[in-house]
Design a protein around this motif. Structure first.
Motif, PDB file in Angstrom:
ATOM      1  N   LEU A   4       0.848  -1.193   0.000  1.00 45.68           N
ATOM      2  CA  LEU A   4       0.000   0.000   0.000  1.00 45.68           C
ATOM      3  C   LEU A   4       0.881   1.240   0.000  1.00 45.68           C
ATOM      4  O   LEU A   4       1.949   1.265   0.620  1.00 45.68           O
ATOM      5  N   ASP A   8      -0.312   2.574   7.578  1.00 42.66           N
ATOM      6  CA  ASP A   8      -1.447   2.281   8.458  1.00 42.66           C
ATOM      7  C   ASP A   8      -1.874   3.529   9.216  1.00 42.66           C
ATOM      8  O   ASP A   8      -3.061   3.793   9.384  1.00 42.66           O
ATOM      9  N   LEU A  11      -3.932   5.670   6.934  1.00 43.29           N
ATOM     10  CA  LEU A  11      -5.206   5.025   6.581  1.00 43.29           C
ATOM     11  C   LEU A  11      -6.169   5.000   7.763  1.00 43.29           C
ATOM     12  O   LEU A  11      -7.381   5.066   7.580  1.00 43.29           O
ATOM     13  N   LEU A  12      -5.612   4.929   8.969  1.00 47.82           N
ATOM     14  CA  LEU A  12      -6.489   4.893  10.144  1.00 47.82           C
ATOM     15  C   LEU A  12      -6.873   6.293  10.624  1.00 47.82           C
ATOM     16  O   LEU A  12      -7.647   6.439  11.553  1.00 47.82           O
ATOM     17  N   SER A  13      -6.317   7.330   9.980  1.00 49.58           N
ATOM     18  CA  SER A  13      -6.651   8.696  10.409  1.00 49.58           C
ATOM     19  C   SER A  13      -7.624   9.372   9.461  1.00 49.58           C
ATOM     20  O   SER A  13      -8.010  10.509   9.685  1.00 49.58           O
ATOM     21  N   PRO A  17     -10.899   4.679   4.423  1.00 43.87           N
ATOM     22  CA  PRO A  17      -9.595   4.287   3.869  1.00 43.87           C
ATOM     23  C   PRO A  17      -9.719   3.356   2.662  1.00 43.87           C
ATOM     24  O   PRO A  17      -8.821   3.325   1.818  1.00 43.87           O
ATOM     25  N   ALA A  18     -10.830   2.653   2.554  1.00 43.21           N
ATOM     26  CA  ALA A  18     -10.984   1.706   1.439  1.00 43.21           C
ATOM     27  C   ALA A  18     -11.003   2.407   0.079  1.00 43.21           C
ATOM     28  O   ALA A  18     -10.857   1.761  -0.953  1.00 43.21           O
ATOM     29  N   ILE A  21      -7.158   1.749  -1.226  1.00 44.57           N
ATOM     30  CA  ILE A  21      -6.397   0.492  -1.130  1.00 44.57           C
ATOM     31  C   ILE A  21      -6.485  -0.363  -2.390  1.00 44.57           C
ATOM     32  O   ILE A  21      -5.723  -1.304  -2.546  1.00 44.57           O
ATOM     33  N   GLY A  23      -7.499  -3.232  -4.972  1.00 40.44           N
ATOM     34  CA  GLY A  23      -7.742  -4.645  -4.670  1.00 40.44           C
ATOM     35  C   GLY A  23      -9.191  -5.077  -4.801  1.00 40.44           C
ATOM     36  O   GLY A  23      -9.577  -6.144  -4.314  1.00 40.44           O
ATOM     37  N   VAL A 251     -15.896  -4.510  -8.589  1.00 41.79           N
ATOM     38  CA  VAL A 251     -16.870  -4.443  -7.497  1.00 41.79           C
ATOM     39  C   VAL A 251     -16.200  -3.778  -6.298  1.00 41.79           C
ATOM     40  O   VAL A 251     -15.345  -4.374  -5.659  1.00 41.79           O
ATOM     41  N   PRO A 252     -16.544  -2.531  -6.029  1.00 47.05           N
ATOM     42  CA  PRO A 252     -15.896  -1.833  -4.915  1.00 47.05           C
ATOM     43  C   PRO A 252     -16.308  -2.397  -3.558  1.00 47.05           C
ATOM     44  O   PRO A 252     -17.358  -3.018  -3.437  1.00 47.05           O
ATOM     45  N   TYR A 253     -15.463  -2.160  -2.558  1.00 42.28           N
ATOM     46  CA  TYR A 253     -15.792  -2.612  -1.194  1.00 42.28           C
ATOM     47  C   TYR A 253     -16.753  -1.659  -0.516  1.00 42.28           C
ATOM     48  O   TYR A 253     -17.604  -2.076   0.257  1.00 42.28           O
ATOM     49  N   ILE A 254     -16.566  -0.369  -0.767  1.00 41.91           N
ATOM     50  CA  ILE A 254     -17.472   0.572  -0.111  1.00 41.91           C
ATOM     51  C   ILE A 254     -18.624   0.888  -1.047  1.00 41.91           C
ATOM     52  O   ILE A 254     -18.549   0.666  -2.244  1.00 41.91           O
ATOM     53  N   LYS A 255     -19.679   1.430  -0.468  1.00 43.36           N
ATOM     54  CA  LYS A 255     -20.869   1.709  -1.259  1.00 43.36           C
ATOM     55  C   LYS A 255     -20.601   2.913  -2.152  1.00 43.36           C
ATOM     56  O   LYS A 255     -20.246   3.977  -1.679  1.00 43.36           O
ATOM     57  N   VAL A 256     -20.753   2.723  -3.455  1.00 42.50           N
ATOM     58  CA  VAL A 256     -20.531   3.826  -4.381  1.00 42.50           C
ATOM     59  C   VAL A 256     -21.873   4.275  -4.950  1.00 42.50           C
ATOM     60  O   VAL A 256     -22.902   3.632  -4.707  1.00 42.50           O
TER      61      VAL A 256
ATOM     62  N   PHE B  15      -8.994  -2.560   6.424  1.00 43.02           N
ATOM     63  CA  PHE B  15      -9.562  -1.220   6.273  1.00 43.02           C
ATOM     64  C   PHE B  15     -11.003  -1.239   5.766  1.00 43.02           C
ATOM     65  O   PHE B  15     -11.567  -0.201   5.453  1.00 43.02           O
ATOM     66  N   ILE B  16     -11.563  -2.426   5.663  1.00 44.69           N
ATOM     67  CA  ILE B  16     -12.956  -2.548   5.240  1.00 44.69           C
ATOM     68  C   ILE B  16     -13.826  -2.627   6.494  1.00 44.69           C
ATOM     69  O   ILE B  16     -13.611  -3.483   7.341  1.00 44.69           O
ATOM     70  N   ASP B  20     -19.592  -2.709   5.181  1.00 44.07           N
ATOM     71  CA  ASP B  20     -19.077  -3.028   3.861  1.00 44.07           C
ATOM     72  C   ASP B  20     -18.751  -4.514   3.754  1.00 44.07           C
ATOM     73  O   ASP B  20     -18.911  -5.115   2.692  1.00 44.07           O
ATOM     74  N   ARG B  23     -21.911  -6.321   2.921  1.00 44.65           N
ATOM     75  CA  ARG B  23     -22.240  -6.207   1.495  1.00 44.65           C
ATOM     76  C   ARG B  23     -21.286  -7.064   0.662  1.00 44.65           C
ATOM     77  O   ARG B  23     -21.661  -7.656  -0.334  1.00 44.65           O
ATOM     78  N   LYS B 119       3.657  -2.983  15.688  1.00 47.43           N
ATOM     79  CA  LYS B 119       3.768  -2.911  14.232  1.00 47.43           C
ATOM     80  C   LYS B 119       5.207  -2.670  13.808  1.00 47.43           C
ATOM     81  O   LYS B 119       5.972  -2.041  14.536  1.00 47.43           O
ATOM     82  N   PHE B 228      -1.567   3.813  17.049  1.00 49.28           N
ATOM     83  CA  PHE B 228      -1.003   3.386  15.763  1.00 49.28           C
ATOM     84  C   PHE B 228       0.132   2.375  15.919  1.00 49.28           C
ATOM     85  O   PHE B 228       0.582   1.784  14.954  1.00 49.28           O
TER      86      PHE B 228
END
Lengths: 622, 272
Positions: A4, A8, A11-13, A17-18, A21, A23, A251-256, B15-16, B20, B23, B119, B228
């Motif tokens: 990536l 991390d 992405l966690l802030s 984040p999806a 990424i 994939g 096919v995205p992971y989050i709702k688009v 991160f999902i 989600d 779904r 980490k 983190f």
């Protein structure tokens, strides 16, 4: 773990984040070191919007069919990540390989609406690619633009090395082959652009020079090198049933926004509404064969697992085999829980039958787009929908159990009077009256009508390209007038009135019919912090006004005046098939309130017949 | 036919989010052509439920989902069929048929195992083995471990000491306690340094998050908590085999002998 680009911690802030990424299911995986060409396709808006776009999906699939090429994707980082990337100098990366976009050979940007222009600069800036094409070196990717706004590329010409004018299915292969041979030659950037300029449909802005009259209008537009063509002819995919169309969409992971399979049933439109740019750009209408559509629908539903399929076109009711297709979809997939959505469908007996089978009547609403309130005005804009058709459709739907109606209109159409605007309120009320005509015991509660207006924006390559646009102040007045009229109606309580922001429409109007001098205004506004202009919460009108002032350009010049019939337009060097003379005749017809028959009723001789396909070669006797 | 899936969620799939993920599975079942039963009513949805949502950023070798299959033909090769259509960072590792009277994994959930790892590229006071030993001894010797519990309405202190069934830095000791192998963690590959293993109360009545334990440790050691720095990895989820409807044991004194992994609880071993 897949590599990536973002840590991390980052992405966690950030929100969602999806978005960053990659994939996704059905994403194409290739080894970047094994290909000759790396192409990054970009939709300059947030992931959820960009991922919903069919065009990119088609090109992504098509380009990746080439073994010597890896096509990846990038979307605009949201405000939160944008800030972090600038602070930490993280270069913009493609979702597939997570590699920096600046290492690619091409960055392709789709231009779907004018208000994304500052987002293009954000993309280039974050990618660490020089914003102006002339500042780029052999180290930088070639930046290519395409899509509907490429039909007037001038306001963003400085930022692009090339534009692709027309439908992507046709000459990308030639362009890529040219690139490969150029790469072997190891010559300069200009040499490739010269090669590209000779491919039909490719426009290289730096090979052309505009000059202006003292009044600001275009005086001349000429080419600077002999290799460049005088006119750029729009590229047309002539056979829509034997061409690229994805079988395994991402096919995205989050709702688009479009979280469903999209099936483009035809391209183009027969209607000839005089305000509609798509209706002219994509002429002639070219339906896809029923068998082709069935096969793609099946493979896309199976490969994505989506529970909805949407049939896409400018006017679905004009697809002749629509009932066959829709009933087949219902038979094959509805019992598996697949919903079928049909936007842009004329409300008639067929539509109501389909909707009652696939939708929950209590939740769904009917949509009509009369665009204008009075029949006079609908004749002006050549919108074939009559009041009788709307009321009949609404009545049948009400009897069928519906009680929600959405109506779309435009304010500020050429020659509009208060009486025309009043009719928007009157028509809304008449629909409500239809509802209360049916016996009380057959009604399903109260009727709910949502009437929306947008501000009419004249677009290039439409009969209204000569027409003035109304000012912000006038738009404001018209809105209040309409609101008052709505309040006066018998069923005022059942009608909700929504309107579109006039500030944004004004700028949209400027860029739509703008010239190359606007490049500096857009750059200035971006450097002063404008981006995500299409998002009302981030739109900063004052900064735009300031940017125009700095560069001595006048917003009113671009939108308020009626343009002269012999005026040279910045987009005149593009040939979309439909002739300027036809558009002008249509403009005159509109002033006479005369309707022009649609392409299937009678050929109006627009000029698109030179492509020799679609409705132009159809047997009209059937 | 009631069934339960066990799956891992690692790598970029951390991160999902939970909704989600739901779904994602709905679409995966369709791609695999596995017929899941639908609920009745106006907006039918696939009958599936998760044992416990995993927060964004956490990884897991033991997520559980309950579902209802349309028919028994779906059963053969289930794991292969579903994994073929999935991302390789979400992998179904077990498929269990449940007795008809089986309760949902959400309602029987009583405990979870976690591994906490530092980490790559991060530093932590937990990295030094000697200091770790000492602080754990002190921590486990305490009568009470108070943590701040925030709800929508109020903030109050809560004692979680009795909800920590096990807390150790030794994988061997943890394996001895749980009776499970804890060395097959998918996170061991990525340069992570596992520093703590714990078993905590989970479920709808009391649910202790490993972050709360970490924070309490930081507080005891007067260290700042850097969220983190740690990768939290779920290793297993358990049901309380003695639980009656609505009563799940939540205290250390009652629990350890009565936990069964969700994959082993109320399952049908052979199917006719």
């Amino acid at each position: 773990m897949r590599k990536l680009a973002l840590s991390d911690d980052i992405l966690l802030s950030i929100e969602k984040p999806a978005r960053y990424i990659g994939g996704e299911i059905n994403m194409i995986k290739k080894d970047p070191s094994m290909v000759d060409i790396r192409f990054c396709m970009c939709f300059p808006d947030v992931y959820e919007i960009g991922m919903s776009h069919l065009g990119i999906q088609i090109l992504y699939d098509m380009l990746n069919l080439r073994e010597d090429l890896y096509c990846e994707r990038v979307y605009s980082p949201w405000i939160d990540l944008d800030k972090i990337m600038r602070e930490e100098k993280i270069p913009l990366f493609a979702l597939e390989s997570q590699d920096p976009v600046k290492e690619f050979d091409f960055l392709g940007i789709t231009l779907q609406y004018e208000m994304c222009y500052t987002n293009i600069l954000q993309i280039l800036d974050l990618a660490q690619i020089p914003l102006k094409a002339e500042e780029r070196t052999t180290e930088d990717p070639f930046v290519i633009g395409g899509g509907p706004c490429a039909y007037n590329p001038e306001p963003i010409a400085d930022f692009f090395d090339l534009f692709y004018i027309g439908e992507g299915e046709t000459v990308y292969d030639d362009l890529m082959d040219a690139y490969k041979s150029w790469k072997c030659q190891k010559t300069g950037r200009q040499e490739f652009l010269k090669m590209a300029a000779q491919i039909p449909g490719i426009y290289v802005p730096q090979f052309y020079q505009p000059e202006y009259h003292e009044d600001g209008t275009l005086a001349d537009f000429y080419k600077l090198i002999p290799e460049a063509p005088d006119t750029i002819i729009k590229q047309v995919e002539r056979d829509m049933s034997h061409t690229f169309y994805p079988e395994k969409p991402l096919v995205p992971y989050i709702k688009v926004t479009q979280d469903r399979v999209v099936l483009e049933i035809q391209r183009g439109c027969i209607r000839g509404c005089r305000f509609c740019q798509a209706g002219m750009l994509y002429r002639p209408i070219r339906p896809r064969a029923l068998e082709f559509l069935k096969q793609r629908a099946k493979s896309m539903l199976e490969s994505t697992g989506h529970d909805e399929i949407s049939l896409s076109s400018l006017s679905s009711s004009d697809y002749r085999e629509l009932p066959d297709l829709v009933y087949w979809l219902i038979d094959e997939f509805h019992h598996k829980g697949v919903n079928i959505s049909l936007p842009s469908l004329r409300i008639d007996a067929f539509a109501l039958d389909v909707m009652s089978k696939v939708q929950d009547i209590r939740k769904s609403s009917l949509t009509f787009a009369p665009e204008a309130g009075s029949q006079r005005m609908r004749n002006v804009i050549n919108k074939g929908l009559t009041e009788e058709m709307i009321l009949k459709g609404a009545k049948d739907a009400f009897i069928g159990g519906w009680n929600r109606v959405k109506l779309y209109f435009m304010l500020g159409l050429p020659g509009e009077t208060d009486a025309d605007i009043e009719q928007i309120a009157v028509l809304s009320d008449k629909i409500a009256r239809e509802y209360y005509e049916i016996p009380r015991e057959q009604r399903n509660g109260k009727v709910n009508i949502v009437t929306s207006t947008s501000i009419f924006v004249p677009k290039p390559f439409t009969p209204f390209q000569w027409a003035p646009m109304i000012s912000k102040e006038s738009a404001e007045k018209k809105r209040f007038f309409l609101l008052d009229q709505v309040k006066k109606q018998l069923n005022a309580k059942s009608i909700k009135y929504n309107c579109h922001d006039a500030d944004v429409s004004e700028l949209e109007g400027v860029f739509a019919r703008g010239d190359r001098r606007l490049c500096n205004v857009i750059l200035e506004a971006y450097q002063n912090g404008c981006f995500y202009d299409a998002w009302s919460e981030y739109f900063q009108y004052d900064k735009w006004v300031q940017a125009f002032a700095v560069h001595g350009l006048d917003i009113d010049f671009y939108i308020k005046r009626e343009r002269g019939e012999d005026e040279k337009f910045p987009w005149d060097f593009i040939d979309i098939g439909v002739s300027k003379q036809f558009l002008l005749n249509e403009y005159h017809q509109s002033m006479k309130e005369t309707v022009t028959p649609n392409c299937r009723e009678k050929c109006a001789g627009c000029g698109a017949a030179k492509f020799g396909c679609g409705v132009c070669v159809e047997d009209r006797s059937q | 036919m009631k069934a339960r899936l066990k799956f891992s969620k690692t790598g970029t799939m951390r991160f999902i989010g939970h909704l989600d993920l739901m779904r994602y599975f709905q679409k995966a079942f369709r791609r695999a052509d596995i017929a899941i039963s639908y609920s009745q009513g106006y907006s039918p949805h696939q009958l599936m439920s998760f044992a416990s949502p995993l927060g964004i950023g956490l990884s897991s070798d033991a997520e559980y989902m309950d579902l209802v299959l349309e028919d028994t033909e779906q059963v053969s090769d289930f794991i292969t069929r579903i994994n073929v259509v999935m991302n390789d960072e979400i992998t179904v590792t077990d498929f269990i048929l449940l007795r008809e009277e089986a309760r949902s994994s959400m309602s029987v959930l009583a405990g979870c195992d976690y591994c906490i790892a530092v980490k790559p590229g991060k530093d932590s006071f937990l990295c030094e083995p000697a200091r770790r030993k000492e602080m754990l001894e002190q921590f486990l010797g305490r009568e009470s471990v108070l943590v701040l519990k925030k709800t929508k309405r109020s903030e109050r202190m809560e004692d979680i000491r009795e909800n920590i069934y096990c807390l150790t830095d030794s994988p061997e000791a943890f394996a001895a306690f749980t009776g499970r192998d804890c060395r097959t963690l998918s996170l061991e590959k990525g340069g992570y340094l596992p520093v703590l293993y714990c078993q905590l109360t989970a479920g709808s009545i009391v649910n202790i998050k490993p972050e709360q334990v970490l924070k309490a440790l930081c507080e005891q050691e007067k260290e700042t908590y850097d969220p983190f720095a740690y990768q939290i990895h779920r290793m297993e989820m358990y049901a309380d085999i003695h639980a009656k409807k609505g009563e799940i044991h939540t205290l250390a004194s009652e629990i350890p002998c009565s936990l069964a992994a969700l994959s082993e609880f109320e399952r049908i071993d052979s199917f006719q």
